[in-house]
Each structure stands twice: as C-alpha cells, then as structure tokens.
Design a protein around this motif. Structure first.
Motif, mmCIF file in Angstrom:
data_model
loop_
_atom_site.group_PDB
_atom_site.id
_atom_site.type_symbol
_atom_site.label_atom_id
_atom_site.label_comp_id
_atom_site.label_asym_id
_atom_site.label_seq_id
_atom_site.Cartn_x
_atom_site.Cartn_y
_atom_site.Cartn_z
ATOM 1 N N LEU A 39 -9.703 -3.255 -10.256
ATOM 2 C CA LEU A 39 -8.716 -2.868 -10.264
ATOM 3 C C LEU A 39 -8.356 -1.901 -9.228
ATOM 4 O O LEU A 39 -7.099 -1.905 -8.363
ATOM 5 N N ALA A 40 -9.369 -1.516 -8.267
ATOM 6 C CA ALA A 40 -9.110 -0.547 -7.221
ATOM 7 C C ALA A 40 -8.534 -1.261 -6.011
ATOM 8 O O ALA A 40 -7.326 -0.724 -5.501
ATOM 9 N N PRO A 41 -9.073 -2.307 -5.522
ATOM 10 C CA PRO A 41 -8.136 -3.131 -4.389
ATOM 11 C C PRO A 41 -7.160 -3.652 -4.795
ATOM 12 O O PRO A 41 -6.101 -3.874 -4.116
ATOM 13 N N TYR A 42 -6.892 -3.969 -6.299
ATOM 14 C CA TYR A 42 -5.572 -4.549 -6.746
ATOM 15 C C TYR A 42 -4.522 -3.740 -6.689
ATOM 16 O O TYR A 42 -3.348 -3.981 -6.257
ATOM 17 N N PHE A 43 -4.645 -2.241 -6.869
ATOM 18 C CA PHE A 43 -3.767 -1.250 -6.707
ATOM 19 C C PHE A 43 -3.484 -0.598 -5.472
ATOM 20 O O PHE A 43 -2.598 -0.427 -4.704
ATOM 21 N N PHE A 44 -4.668 -0.291 -4.926
ATOM 22 C CA PHE A 44 -4.505 0.428 -3.557
ATOM 23 C C PHE A 44 -4.253 -0.183 -2.513
ATOM 24 O O PHE A 44 -3.511 -0.180 -1.513
ATOM 25 N N GLU A 45 -4.511 -1.665 -2.562
ATOM 26 C CA GLU A 45 -3.990 -2.728 -1.335
ATOM 27 C C GLU A 45 -2.581 -3.122 -1.798
ATOM 28 O O GLU A 45 -2.100 -4.137 -1.023
ATOM 29 N N LYS A 46 -2.065 -2.470 -2.832
ATOM 30 C CA LYS A 46 -0.729 -2.994 -3.106
ATOM 31 C C LYS A 46 -0.449 -4.601 -3.433
ATOM 32 O O LYS A 46 0.392 -5.112 -3.297
ATOM 33 N N THR A 47 -1.447 -4.992 -4.047
ATOM 34 C CA THR A 47 -1.311 -6.435 -4.409
ATOM 35 C C THR A 47 -0.282 -6.640 -5.707
ATOM 36 O O THR A 47 0.172 -7.766 -5.746
ATOM 37 N N TRP A 48 -0.289 -5.613 -6.350
ATOM 38 C CA TRP A 48 0.524 -5.971 -7.717
ATOM 39 C C TRP A 48 1.927 -6.128 -7.065
ATOM 40 O O TRP A 48 2.869 -6.579 -7.780
ATOM 41 N N ILE A 49 2.337 -5.433 -5.853
ATOM 42 C CA ILE A 49 3.698 -5.559 -5.687
ATOM 43 C C ILE A 49 4.047 -6.971 -5.215
ATOM 44 O O ILE A 49 5.097 -7.465 -5.747
ATOM 45 N N GLU A 50 3.074 -7.666 -4.288
ATOM 46 C CA GLU A 50 3.130 -8.932 -4.354
ATOM 47 C C GLU A 50 3.465 -9.822 -5.328
ATOM 48 O O GLU A 50 4.080 -10.836 -5.561
ATOM 49 N N ASP A 51 2.432 -9.389 -6.586
ATOM 50 C CA ASP A 51 2.713 -10.395 -7.744
ATOM 51 C C ASP A 51 3.941 -10.222 -8.414
ATOM 52 O O ASP A 51 4.446 -11.098 -9.234
ATOM 53 N N ILE A 52 4.419 -8.894 -8.449
ATOM 54 C CA ILE A 52 5.783 -8.797 -9.095
ATOM 55 C C ILE A 52 6.804 -9.566 -8.290
ATOM 56 O O ILE A 52 7.604 -10.299 -9.154
#
Length: 285
Positions: A39-52
């Motif tokens: 989860l750390a790289p998923y949130f801190f690298e803002k991958t979740w924004i791209e997924d949204i």
C-alpha cells in the motif's frame, strides 16, 4: 592438522559472528509489513489517482451501450422499460467503475509481486547470490533480500524491493533461472524507467549471471530440476495468482459479451432508423 583445524574453526566462528552482527531488515518482520509493502507505494506514488481516472473512463465508455439502449427505448415508447432502465443505469455505471478499479488494484499488486528491478540492483542481487553460502546459511535468502533492499534504497528507490527471503528466491528463479533453462535468455531489467532486455548480451553481466546460477544450482543439486519446477509451480499456483487469473479471464469474457451486445444494439438502432425513414417517406409521399 590441528593447526588447520583450529584455523577452520576460527574462520567459522568469525563468519558466524559476522552473520550475527549483520542486521536483517525485511517487511515480513513487522506485523503490518505485507500491507505496508503493497500500500505504501500505491498511495504515496499517487497510483490510486491514476486508477480512479482509469475506472471513471471505463465507466464512461461503457455508458455508450446504455445510450444506445435508451435511444431504442425511446424509439419504441415502452413505459415499463423506462422505469426499469432509470433504476438500472446507476447500477450499470457503478458496477463498471468497481470492476475497472478492482482490475487496476490487482494489476498493481501483481506488478509489485513480480518486481521491476533496476540494472544496478539486479547486478547487486546476482553478486550476492554468487557470494553468499546458500547451502550452509539458513537465512541466506533473507540476507540477500535485505542487502538488495538496502542497496536499492541507496540508489534512490524509497521502498523495499523484496518482502521476504522467499520472495527474493522466487524472483531469482522466475527472472534468472527460468529464462536460462528455457534458453530464451530474456533477463529483463530497468534503466531510467525503460525496459532493458539485453542484460544477458553484456559480457560482464553474463559472467555474473552464470556465477550466480552455478551457485544456486549447487545449492539444489540434490533436487535437480524438480526444485526449480516446484518453486515455479508454488508461485504460479498461489491463491492470489489463481484468483487474479480467474478474475482477468472473467473480465475479458464480460467485455467481449458487452461489446457484442453493444454492436447488436447499435445495429438494431440503425436498422430501426432506416426502416422508420423508409415508411415515413412512403407515408408522406
């Protein structure tokens, strides 16, 4: 003979002391290490924004089929269909958003598990495998994983590459042993964000890889090819891997069926418009 024996014992004690002094730090050692690892790289690298954004785009594209369906519904003036479609439309959009978002998360976890490794870090991994005693050291792969993680952080990568020693070993088998056994020699690494597939063609890298492979084969010589196969099967047949494959296959079939339905609806709409235009022209003639 006694002097040689004493020297051997001293070397062994020195080696054991060095191993004890070296601190092995891996994400698996903490209670929430595995969760943090993913989860750390998923949130801190803002991958979740791209997924949204990707999920919203998928939901928006899927609405094309709904628009065609609404056009057909209004063309035939079906009041019952109007009530049902008004309730169905939000569910359609939400379900497509959730499917796209779940697909994105699974893809990220799979990529994190397989590890995208820089060329320098891969060289460090091979060097450690070639030098560490894989037979006598009970925590050899944990030690290798810890050293590679530290080296990766020193080169600028902020997160641990390997979650555990077993994870490191699976990566080595999948990315190094398997391509050489299959004689594809497709050992890939990353250099400044770009995939490099010519790692084996570099003579120093090839020599380093052969040293590491020889050391690994020596550690499993009692099991031979069965050891390699067992490790590959263990990774391939993992619960997450199987579930992800089933999910991806289901998503593929779902999109194929949906695309077919969309084309049928679109064709029906076009034919209906053509027939209506023909009858309307005769009626006004």
């Amino acid at each position: 003979m006694s002097m040689i024996s004493d020297e051997s014992e001293m070397d062994l004690e020195k080696c054991e002391q060095t191993c004890e002094e070296e601190e092995i730090e891996l994400p698996e050692d903490s209670s929430g290490g595995k969760l943090t690892y993913f989860l750390a790289p998923y949130f801190f690298e803002k991958t979740w924004i791209e997924d949204i954004i990707f999920s919203l785009s998928g939901a928006f594209i899927s609405s094309a089929a709904v628009l065609v369906y609404f056009s057909l519904r209004d063309f035939y003036h079906n009041p019952l269909e109007s009530e049902l479609s008004d309730e169905f439309c939000p569910l359609w959009t939400i379900s497509h958003y959730l499917l796209c978002f779940t697909f994105s998360i699974f893809s990220f976890i799979d990529g994190r598990e397989k590890v995208n490794i820089e060329t320098k870090v891969l060289q460090k991994l091979l060097k450690e495998v070639a030098e560490v005693d894989l037979t006598e050291d009970p925590v050899a792969w944990r030690r290798i994983a810890s050293r590679v993680n530290h080296f990766s952080e020193e080169t600028g990568y902020r997160y641990s590459l390997f979650y555990s020693g077993e994870h490191c070993m699976r990566f080595f088998v999948r990315q190094i042993v398997k391509p050489i056994e299959c004689q594809t020699y497709d050992i890939r690494s990353y250099y400044e964000g770009e995939i490099c597939s010519n790692f084996w063609k570099n003579p120093p890298n090839k020599a380093l890889t052969e040293r590491a492979l020889a050391k690994y084969n020596k550690s499993v010589e009692n099991f031979g090819e069965l050891s390699h196969t067992a490790e590959r099967d263990e990774f391939r047949d993992g619960i997450f891997e199987r579930f992800r494959n089933i999910f991806n296959t289901s998503i593929l079939y779902f999109w194929v069926i949906e695309l077919g339905s969309f084309l049928i609806l679109l064709l029906t709409f076009i034919i209906s418009m053509i027939v209506w235009a023909i009858f309307h022209s005769f009626a006004t003639a």
